[in-house]
Design a protein around this motif. Structure first.
Motif, PDB file in Angstrom:
ATOM      1  N   LEU A 176       1.951  -4.881   6.630  1.00  0.00           N
ATOM      2  CA  LEU A 176       3.036  -4.265   5.867  1.00  0.00           C
ATOM      3  C   LEU A 176       3.177  -4.840   4.467  1.00  0.00           C
ATOM      4  O   LEU A 176       3.392  -4.103   3.500  1.00  0.00           O
ATOM      5  N   SER A 177       3.054  -6.149   4.339  1.00  0.00           N
ATOM      6  CA  SER A 177       3.252  -6.784   3.043  1.00  0.00           C
ATOM      7  C   SER A 177       2.217  -6.325   2.017  1.00  0.00           C
ATOM      8  O   SER A 177       2.534  -6.161   0.836  1.00  0.00           O
ATOM      9  N   LEU A 232       2.739  -4.747  -1.811  1.00  0.00           N
ATOM     10  CA  LEU A 232       2.096  -5.305  -3.003  1.00  0.00           C
ATOM     11  C   LEU A 232       1.202  -4.291  -3.705  1.00  0.00           C
ATOM     12  O   LEU A 232       0.928  -4.426  -4.894  1.00  0.00           O
ATOM     13  N   GLN A 233       0.740  -3.264  -2.978  1.00  0.00           N
ATOM     14  CA  GLN A 233      -0.079  -2.218  -3.587  1.00  0.00           C
ATOM     15  C   GLN A 233       0.748  -0.990  -3.964  1.00  0.00           C
ATOM     16  O   GLN A 233       0.209   0.021  -4.414  1.00  0.00           O
ATOM     17  N   CYS A 234       2.066  -1.060  -3.740  1.00  0.00           N
ATOM     18  CA  CYS A 234       2.988   0.044  -4.049  1.00  0.00           C
ATOM     19  C   CYS A 234       2.657   1.301  -3.254  1.00  0.00           C
ATOM     20  O   CYS A 234       2.716   2.420  -3.770  1.00  0.00           O
ATOM     21  N   LEU A 235       2.295   1.122  -1.986  1.00  0.00           N
ATOM     22  CA  LEU A 235       1.993   2.244  -1.098  1.00  0.00           C
ATOM     23  C   LEU A 235       3.094   2.400  -0.054  1.00  0.00           C
ATOM     24  O   LEU A 235       3.772   1.435   0.300  1.00  0.00           O
ATOM     25  N   ASP A 236       3.254   3.597   0.454  1.00  0.00           N
ATOM     26  CA  ASP A 236       4.234   3.877   1.500  1.00  0.00           C
ATOM     27  C   ASP A 236       3.626   3.517   2.850  1.00  0.00           C
ATOM     28  O   ASP A 236       2.774   4.237   3.369  1.00  0.00           O
ATOM     29  N   TYR A 237       4.049   2.397   3.427  1.00  0.00           N
ATOM     30  CA  TYR A 237       3.442   1.902   4.662  1.00  0.00           C
ATOM     31  C   TYR A 237       3.812   2.751   5.875  1.00  0.00           C
ATOM     32  O   TYR A 237       3.046   2.828   6.824  1.00  0.00           O
ATOM     33  N   VAL A 238       4.962   3.428   5.862  1.00  0.00           N
ATOM     34  CA  VAL A 238       5.331   4.282   6.991  1.00  0.00           C
ATOM     35  C   VAL A 238       4.473   5.546   6.979  1.00  0.00           C
ATOM     36  O   VAL A 238       3.953   5.966   8.015  1.00  0.00           O
ATOM     37  N   LEU A 260      -1.157  -5.058  14.126  1.00  0.00           N
ATOM     38  CA  LEU A 260      -0.050  -5.120  13.193  1.00  0.00           C
ATOM     39  C   LEU A 260       0.194  -6.573  12.813  1.00  0.00           C
ATOM     40  O   LEU A 260       0.371  -7.423  13.681  1.00  0.00           O
ATOM     41  N   GLN A 261       0.160  -6.869  11.517  1.00  0.00           N
ATOM     42  CA  GLN A 261       0.484  -8.205  11.035  1.00  0.00           C
ATOM     43  C   GLN A 261       1.842  -8.138  10.356  1.00  0.00           C
ATOM     44  O   GLN A 261       2.069  -7.314   9.478  1.00  0.00           O
ATOM     45  N   VAL A 262       2.754  -8.988  10.784  1.00  0.00           N
ATOM     46  CA  VAL A 262       4.130  -8.935  10.302  1.00  0.00           C
ATOM     47  C   VAL A 262       4.335  -9.991   9.218  1.00  0.00           C
ATOM     48  O   VAL A 262       4.437 -11.179   9.506  1.00  0.00           O
ATOM     49  N   LYS A 263       4.346  -9.532   7.980  1.00  0.00           N
ATOM     50  CA  LYS A 263       4.638 -10.377   6.820  1.00  0.00           C
ATOM     51  C   LYS A 263       5.529  -9.563   5.895  1.00  0.00           C
ATOM     52  O   LYS A 263       5.527  -8.339   5.929  1.00  0.00           O
ATOM     53  N   ASP A 264       6.276 -10.242   5.055  1.00  0.00           N
ATOM     54  CA  ASP A 264       7.162  -9.572   4.115  1.00  0.00           C
ATOM     55  C   ASP A 264       6.687  -9.862   2.693  1.00  0.00           C
ATOM     56  O   ASP A 264       5.994 -10.852   2.449  1.00  0.00           O
ATOM     57  N   GLY A 293      12.094  -9.921   1.826  1.00  0.00           N
ATOM     58  CA  GLY A 293      11.323  -9.061   0.934  1.00  0.00           C
ATOM     59  C   GLY A 293      11.787  -7.618   1.000  1.00  0.00           C
ATOM     60  O   GLY A 293      12.940  -7.334   1.320  1.00  0.00           O
ATOM     61  N   GLN A 294      10.857  -6.707   0.737  1.00  0.00           N
ATOM     62  CA  GLN A 294      11.183  -5.292   0.641  1.00  0.00           C
ATOM     63  C   GLN A 294      10.622  -4.448   1.777  1.00  0.00           C
ATOM     64  O   GLN A 294      10.727  -3.230   1.748  1.00  0.00           O
ATOM     65  N   VAL A 295      10.046  -5.079   2.784  1.00  0.00           N
ATOM     66  CA  VAL A 295       9.540  -4.329   3.937  1.00  0.00           C
ATOM     67  C   VAL A 295      10.725  -3.951   4.820  1.00  0.00           C
ATOM     68  O   VAL A 295      11.541  -4.797   5.179  1.00  0.00           O
ATOM     69  N   TYR A 296      10.825  -2.660   5.143  1.00  0.00           N
ATOM     70  CA  TYR A 296      11.858  -2.190   6.057  1.00  0.00           C
ATOM     71  C   TYR A 296      11.229  -2.155   7.447  1.00  0.00           C
ATOM     72  O   TYR A 296      10.582  -1.188   7.841  1.00  0.00           O
ATOM     73  N   PHE A 297      11.389  -3.262   8.171  1.00  0.00           N
ATOM     74  CA  PHE A 297      10.727  -3.418   9.455  1.00  0.00           C
ATOM     75  C   PHE A 297      11.217  -2.417  10.492  1.00  0.00           C
ATOM     76  O   PHE A 297      10.456  -2.003  11.359  1.00  0.00           O
ATOM     77  N   GLY A 298      12.470  -2.009  10.429  1.00  0.00           N
ATOM     78  CA  GLY A 298      12.993  -1.040  11.391  1.00  0.00           C
ATOM     79  C   GLY A 298      12.207   0.258  11.376  1.00  0.00           C
ATOM     80  O   GLY A 298      11.839   0.794  12.427  1.00  0.00           O
ATOM     81  N   ALA A 299      11.915   0.777  10.196  1.00  0.00           N
ATOM     82  CA  ALA A 299      11.154   2.029  10.078  1.00  0.00           C
ATOM     83  C   ALA A 299       9.718   1.844  10.540  1.00  0.00           C
ATOM     84  O   ALA A 299       9.172   2.686  11.252  1.00  0.00           O
ATOM     85  N   ALA A 300       9.109   0.735  10.157  1.00  0.00           N
ATOM     86  CA  ALA A 300       7.711   0.494  10.527  1.00  0.00           C
ATOM     87  C   ALA A 300       7.560   0.296  12.028  1.00  0.00           C
ATOM     88  O   ALA A 300       6.669   0.869  12.655  1.00  0.00           O
TER      89      ALA A 300
END
Length: 84
Positions: A5-6, A10-16, A29-33, A64-71
């Motif tokens: 996710l992180s 950093l690449q300004c992509l929509d991870y969802v 899945l690697q969980v980093k923010d 950080g800016q990762v919205y883990f709930g959505a992911a």
């Protein structure tokens, strides 16, 4: 493919959205923010700044800016519909 996710932040992509696009390839899945805070002077490629002044940085989980709930919700739906 390792889904980190992180790195999408950093690449300004929509991870969802990316989860749907590559659902057949994402196996881990690697969980980093992370955070991305561009200015008029620096963006993704911000030069040789000290770590605390960079526009892109890894952060502690939840800072950080990762919205883990959505992911995580998206991943749960994919796992439940994938079957054995």
């Amino acid at each position: 493919m390792l889904y980190n996710l992180s790195h999408y932040v950093l690449q300004c992509l929509d991870y969802v959205d990316n989860t749907d696009i590559y659902k057949d390839h994402n196996k881990m899945l690697q969980v980093k923010d992370a955070e991305f805070n561009p200015t008029g002077h620096q963006g993704v490629y911000g030069g040789y700044q000290p770590w605390v002044n960079r526009a892109v940085r890894f952060r502690s989980l939840g800072d950080g800016q990762v919205y883990f709930g959505a992911a995580f919700s998206k991943w749960q739906r994919l796992i439940l519909t994938a079957g054995p």
